[in-house]
Design a protein around this motif. Structure first.
Motif, PDB file in Angstrom:
ATOM      1  N   GLU A   1     -29.302 -33.538 -83.124  1.00  0.00           N
ATOM      2  CA  GLU A   1     -27.904 -34.095 -83.013  1.00  0.00           C
ATOM      3  C   GLU A   1     -28.666 -35.596 -82.006  1.00  0.00           C
ATOM      4  O   GLU A   1     -29.723 -35.668 -81.226  1.00  0.00           O
ATOM      5  N   ALA A   2     -27.748 -36.378 -82.659  1.00  0.00           N
ATOM      6  CA  ALA A   2     -27.673 -37.987 -82.236  1.00  0.00           C
ATOM      7  C   ALA A   2     -27.714 -38.203 -80.765  1.00  0.00           C
ATOM      8  O   ALA A   2     -28.949 -38.718 -80.269  1.00  0.00           O
ATOM      9  N   ALA A   3     -26.988 -37.122 -79.828  1.00  0.00           N
ATOM     10  CA  ALA A   3     -26.979 -37.853 -78.462  1.00  0.00           C
ATOM     11  C   ALA A   3     -27.862 -37.306 -78.295  1.00  0.00           C
ATOM     12  O   ALA A   3     -28.692 -38.104 -76.826  1.00  0.00           O
ATOM     13  N   LEU A   4     -29.074 -36.031 -78.405  1.00  0.00           N
ATOM     14  CA  LEU A   4     -30.204 -35.839 -77.665  1.00  0.00           C
ATOM     15  C   LEU A   4     -31.273 -36.586 -77.902  1.00  0.00           C
ATOM     16  O   LEU A   4     -31.865 -37.717 -77.605  1.00  0.00           O
ATOM     17  N   ARG A   5     -31.264 -37.736 -79.611  1.00  0.00           N
ATOM     18  CA  ARG A   5     -32.026 -38.754 -79.266  1.00  0.00           C
ATOM     19  C   ARG A   5     -31.711 -39.879 -78.623  1.00  0.00           C
ATOM     20  O   ARG A   5     -32.326 -40.312 -78.308  1.00  0.00           O
ATOM     21  N   GLN A   6     -30.464 -39.591 -79.020  1.00  0.00           N
ATOM     22  CA  GLN A   6     -30.447 -41.392 -77.965  1.00  0.00           C
ATOM     23  C   GLN A   6     -30.791 -40.812 -75.864  1.00  0.00           C
ATOM     24  O   GLN A   6     -31.277 -41.892 -76.256  1.00  0.00           O
ATOM     25  N   LEU A   7     -30.602 -40.057 -75.485  1.00  0.00           N
ATOM     26  CA  LEU A   7     -31.533 -39.635 -74.513  1.00  0.00           C
ATOM     27  C   LEU A   7     -32.924 -40.062 -74.782  1.00  0.00           C
ATOM     28  O   LEU A   7     -33.591 -40.465 -73.565  1.00  0.00           O
ATOM     29  N   ALA A   8     -33.603 -39.917 -75.745  1.00  0.00           N
ATOM     30  CA  ALA A   8     -34.982 -39.831 -76.006  1.00  0.00           C
ATOM     31  C   ALA A   8     -35.566 -40.967 -75.648  1.00  0.00           C
ATOM     32  O   ALA A   8     -36.502 -41.501 -75.603  1.00  0.00           O
ATOM     33  N   ALA A   9     -34.892 -41.611 -76.367  1.00  0.00           N
ATOM     34  CA  ALA A   9     -35.184 -42.829 -76.898  1.00  0.00           C
ATOM     35  C   ALA A   9     -34.640 -44.340 -75.337  1.00  0.00           C
ATOM     36  O   ALA A   9     -35.714 -44.919 -75.405  1.00  0.00           O
ATOM     37  N   ALA A  10     -33.858 -43.671 -74.955  1.00  0.00           N
ATOM     38  CA  ALA A  10     -33.183 -44.400 -73.363  1.00  0.00           C
ATOM     39  C   ALA A  10     -34.065 -44.231 -72.290  1.00  0.00           C
ATOM     40  O   ALA A  10     -34.848 -45.430 -71.998  1.00  0.00           O
ATOM     41  N   TYR A  11     -34.872 -43.258 -72.148  1.00  0.00           N
ATOM     42  CA  TYR A  11     -35.530 -42.490 -71.222  1.00  0.00           C
ATOM     43  C   TYR A  11     -37.298 -43.221 -71.892  1.00  0.00           C
ATOM     44  O   TYR A  11     -37.926 -43.637 -70.829  1.00  0.00           O
TER      45      TYR A  11
ATOM     46  N   GLY B   1     -23.710 -43.429 -74.396  1.00  0.00           N
ATOM     47  CA  GLY B   1     -22.486 -43.282 -75.879  1.00  0.00           C
ATOM     48  C   GLY B   1     -23.180 -41.326 -75.990  1.00  0.00           C
ATOM     49  O   GLY B   1     -22.881 -40.281 -76.748  1.00  0.00           O
ATOM     50  N   ALA B   2     -24.883 -41.294 -75.369  1.00  0.00           N
ATOM     51  CA  ALA B   2     -24.712 -39.814 -75.231  1.00  0.00           C
ATOM     52  C   ALA B   2     -24.761 -38.594 -74.488  1.00  0.00           C
ATOM     53  O   ALA B   2     -23.491 -37.658 -74.832  1.00  0.00           O
ATOM     54  N   ILE B   3     -23.763 -39.220 -73.597  1.00  0.00           N
ATOM     55  CA  ILE B   3     -22.846 -38.637 -72.244  1.00  0.00           C
ATOM     56  C   ILE B   3     -21.935 -37.857 -73.143  1.00  0.00           C
ATOM     57  O   ILE B   3     -21.084 -36.508 -72.751  1.00  0.00           O
ATOM     58  N   ALA B   4     -20.989 -39.041 -73.945  1.00  0.00           N
ATOM     59  CA  ALA B   4     -20.194 -38.729 -74.080  1.00  0.00           C
ATOM     60  C   ALA B   4     -20.355 -37.379 -75.640  1.00  0.00           C
ATOM     61  O   ALA B   4     -19.007 -36.622 -75.291  1.00  0.00           O
ATOM     62  N   GLN B   5     -21.078 -37.673 -76.010  1.00  0.00           N
ATOM     63  CA  GLN B   5     -20.742 -36.775 -76.959  1.00  0.00           C
ATOM     64  C   GLN B   5     -21.971 -34.941 -76.937  1.00  0.00           C
ATOM     65  O   GLN B   5     -21.111 -34.473 -77.154  1.00  0.00           O
ATOM     66  N   ILE B   6     -22.107 -35.688 -75.883  1.00  0.00           N
ATOM     67  CA  ILE B   6     -23.079 -34.433 -75.569  1.00  0.00           C
ATOM     68  C   ILE B   6     -21.479 -33.513 -75.083  1.00  0.00           C
ATOM     69  O   ILE B   6     -21.292 -32.087 -74.127  1.00  0.00           O
ATOM     70  N   ILE B   7     -20.758 -34.385 -74.206  1.00  0.00           N
ATOM     71  CA  ILE B   7     -19.171 -33.801 -72.871  1.00  0.00           C
ATOM     72  C   ILE B   7     -18.847 -33.126 -74.484  1.00  0.00           C
ATOM     73  O   ILE B   7     -17.916 -31.609 -74.031  1.00  0.00           O
ATOM     74  N   ASP B   8     -18.723 -33.697 -75.626  1.00  0.00           N
ATOM     75  CA  ASP B   8     -17.935 -33.344 -76.354  1.00  0.00           C
ATOM     76  C   ASP B   8     -18.323 -31.790 -77.083  1.00  0.00           C
ATOM     77  O   ASP B   8     -18.429 -30.633 -77.406  1.00  0.00           O
ATOM     78  N   ILE B   9     -19.683 -31.463 -77.323  1.00  0.00           N
ATOM     79  CA  ILE B   9     -20.484 -29.998 -77.621  1.00  0.00           C
ATOM     80  C   ILE B   9     -20.369 -29.498 -76.581  1.00  0.00           C
ATOM     81  O   ILE B   9     -20.495 -28.275 -77.263  1.00  0.00           O
ATOM     82  N   GLU B  10     -20.303 -29.882 -75.132  1.00  0.00           N
ATOM     83  CA  GLU B  10     -20.097 -28.777 -74.264  1.00  0.00           C
ATOM     84  C   GLU B  10     -18.744 -28.223 -74.281  1.00  0.00           C
ATOM     85  O   GLU B  10     -18.241 -27.010 -74.338  1.00  0.00           O
ATOM     86  N   ALA B  11     -17.801 -28.807 -74.926  1.00  0.00           N
ATOM     87  CA  ALA B  11     -16.763 -28.436 -75.261  1.00  0.00           C
ATOM     88  C   ALA B  11     -16.623 -27.296 -76.102  1.00  0.00           C
ATOM     89  O   ALA B  11     -15.770 -26.442 -76.496  1.00  0.00           O
ATOM     90  N   GLN B  12     -16.690 -28.005 -77.669  1.00  0.00           N
ATOM     91  CA  GLN B  12     -17.350 -26.640 -78.479  1.00  0.00           C
ATOM     92  C   GLN B  12     -18.241 -25.829 -78.602  1.00  0.00           C
ATOM     93  O   GLN B  12     -16.925 -24.698 -78.433  1.00  0.00           O
ATOM     94  N   MET B  13     -19.058 -26.067 -77.686  1.00  0.00           N
ATOM     95  CA  MET B  13     -19.482 -24.456 -77.048  1.00  0.00           C
ATOM     96  C   MET B  13     -18.555 -23.321 -75.851  1.00  0.00           C
ATOM     97  O   MET B  13     -18.607 -22.729 -76.172  1.00  0.00           O
ATOM     98  N   GLY B  14     -17.951 -24.431 -74.942  1.00  0.00           N
ATOM     99  CA  GLY B  14     -17.273 -23.833 -74.248  1.00  0.00           C
ATOM    100  C   GLY B  14     -15.773 -22.982 -75.199  1.00  0.00           C
ATOM    101  O   GLY B  14     -15.921 -21.493 -74.731  1.00  0.00           O
ATOM    102  N   VAL B  15     -15.250 -23.296 -76.030  1.00  0.00           N
ATOM    103  CA  VAL B  15     -14.177 -22.273 -76.959  1.00  0.00           C
ATOM    104  C   VAL B  15     -15.181 -21.441 -77.334  1.00  0.00           C
ATOM    105  O   VAL B  15     -14.268 -20.442 -77.975  1.00  0.00           O
ATOM    106  N   ALA B  16     -16.266 -21.599 -78.266  1.00  0.00           N
ATOM    107  CA  ALA B  16     -16.534 -20.616 -78.569  1.00  0.00           C
ATOM    108  C   ALA B  16     -17.163 -19.303 -77.516  1.00  0.00           C
ATOM    109  O   ALA B  16     -17.004 -18.123 -77.824  1.00  0.00           O
ATOM    110  N   GLN B  17     -17.365 -19.850 -76.165  1.00  0.00           N
ATOM    111  CA  GLN B  17     -17.662 -18.219 -75.719  1.00  0.00           C
ATOM    112  C   GLN B  17     -16.047 -17.830 -75.687  1.00  0.00           C
ATOM    113  O   GLN B  17     -15.981 -17.123 -75.480  1.00  0.00           O
ATOM    114  N   ASN B  18     -14.993 -18.360 -75.069  1.00  0.00           N
ATOM    115  CA  ASN B  18     -14.154 -18.291 -74.757  1.00  0.00           C
ATOM    116  C   ASN B  18     -13.156 -17.101 -75.950  1.00  0.00           C
ATOM    117  O   ASN B  18     -12.708 -16.048 -76.089  1.00  0.00           O
ATOM    118  N   ARG B  19     -13.328 -17.623 -77.884  1.00  0.00           N
ATOM    119  CA  ARG B  19     -13.591 -17.015 -79.064  1.00  0.00           C
ATOM    120  C   ARG B  19     -13.915 -15.766 -78.466  1.00  0.00           C
ATOM    121  O   ARG B  19     -13.682 -14.362 -79.094  1.00  0.00           O
TER     122      ARG B  19
END
Length: 348
Positions: free
Chosen positions: A231-241, A270-288
């Motif tokens: 995922e782009a967000a995880l690559r961005q974090l790796a690059a930043a660190y 940018g990465a933090i915002a994208q990770i929040i979106d991914i977390e939300a998607q996983m949360g929806v999957a848990q509820n489903r």
């Protein structure tokens, strides 16, 4: 007037022949009392046996799907927890960068923090449940992210890119002479290519697949049940660190260091915002999954009721029949004993 001969032998064997049948029936009643079902469902139901078999197959299929959902939900729970940890670490590091005075942004404390956060990021992305790596996508059997350490492909690639760009290594005193413009060019091109060109990322950092796992959670529903380390967000974090701790930030002049910090802060935001979106998607999957399990449990109850109407017996009625049969067996035993005692010799 006609008479017939009745022998002691025939009287003796008559209860014996019925005794075998009564013992078989007693065993059948005992089984029905213990299981609550007809001892021989096929014999009892006849042509309706196929209906019972079909209902039981559907019940077992729902049970298997609920069990599979339990494993899928466990993976999602751990994935969401790992994403939460990754996001929290990014928030902490971003806050550190913004709060530290400009003159201290290249300090050993900040560089060590970036190094530790990168190691923690890699550790979280290599999380596994039951031997399956959560962030491996469909390639869940292999460690998703390689360590960033001396001699590793990712470290060698970053070092080579830096040397090719500037003509010296990150620990060379000449790093102090790198201009802000030169550092910006390097970060936007050669350095960025190590993380955001797919071929380079796959060669240096990642063993994960881009495609993610999908799971069937009911007879009519499927959902995405994993996240890829690509995922782009995880690559961005790796690059930043990486840029904060391994591009000679302790030797960079103030202007060049500011370029590094600004770029890292931008990537992390940018990465933090994208990770929040991914977390939300996983949360929806848990509820489903929870909703699907609730619906399937209700279906199982209906199926169990229908199967029960076909296969279940009344234990109380079976107990009454068994008691009556045991009484007959006792009488048969008693009669057999008395018949065995009959002999003409007693009357001669």
């Amino acid at each position: 007037m006609k008479t017939t001969f009745i022998s002691t032998y025939s009287l003796l064997n008559s209860p014996r022949s019925s005794l075998v049948r009564m013992q078989t029936d007693a065993a059948r009643y005992n089984q029905e009392i213990a299981t609550g079902r007809h001892a021989d469902v096929g014999l009892t139901l006849g042509g309706r046996t196929s209906q019972a078999v079909s209902l039981r197959a559907e019940y077992d299929n729902l049970t298997a799907m609920i069990d599979a959902n339990s494993r899928t939900k466990t993976r999602l729970d751990v994935t969401v927890e790992a994403l939460g940890n990754i996001r929290e670490m990014a928030d902490e590091f971003q806050a550190e960068l913004l709060s530290v005075p400009h003159a201290q942004r290249g300090s050993e404390v900040i560089r060590n923090a970036a190094r530790d956060k990168l190691a923690a990021l890699i550790g979280s992305l290599n999380s596994a449940v039951d031997g399956q790596f959560l962030f491996g996508g469909t390639n869940s059997g292999v460690t998703p992210i390689n360590d960033y350490a001396a001699g590793s492909a990712s470290k060698v690639a970053v070092d080579a890119a830096f040397f090719a760009e500037f003509g010296f290594a990150q620990d060379d005193p000449a790093v102090a002479n790198i201009s802000a413009a030169a550092m910006a060019t390097f970060l936007d091109n050669a350095f960025s290519d190590r993380f955001f060109v797919d071929a380079n990322w796959q060669a240096d950092w990642s063993n994960a697949a881009d495609s993610v796992q999908r799971s069937r959670i009911s007879q009519s529903e499927t959902l995405t049940s994993s996240v890829s380390a690509n995922e782009a967000a995880l690559r961005q974090l790796a690059a930043a660190y990486t840029m904060v701790f391994d591009l000679g930030s302790d030797k960079l002049n103030t202007d060049a260091l500011q370029v590094v910090i600004d770029k890292a802060t931008e990537l992390m935001g940018g990465a933090i915002a994208q990770i929040i979106d991914i977390e939300a998607q996983m949360g929806v999957a848990q509820n489903r999954i929870e909703t699907a399990n609730t619906n399937m449990e209700a279906q199982k109850k209906i199926l169990a009721t229908r199967v029960g109407k076909l296969e279940d017996v009344d234990p109380a009625e079976a107990k009454v029949r068994l008691d009556a049969l045991l009484t007959q067996i006792e009488m048969s035993y008693s009669l057999t004993v008395r018949l065995q005692s009959l002999s003409l010799l007693r009357y001669l």
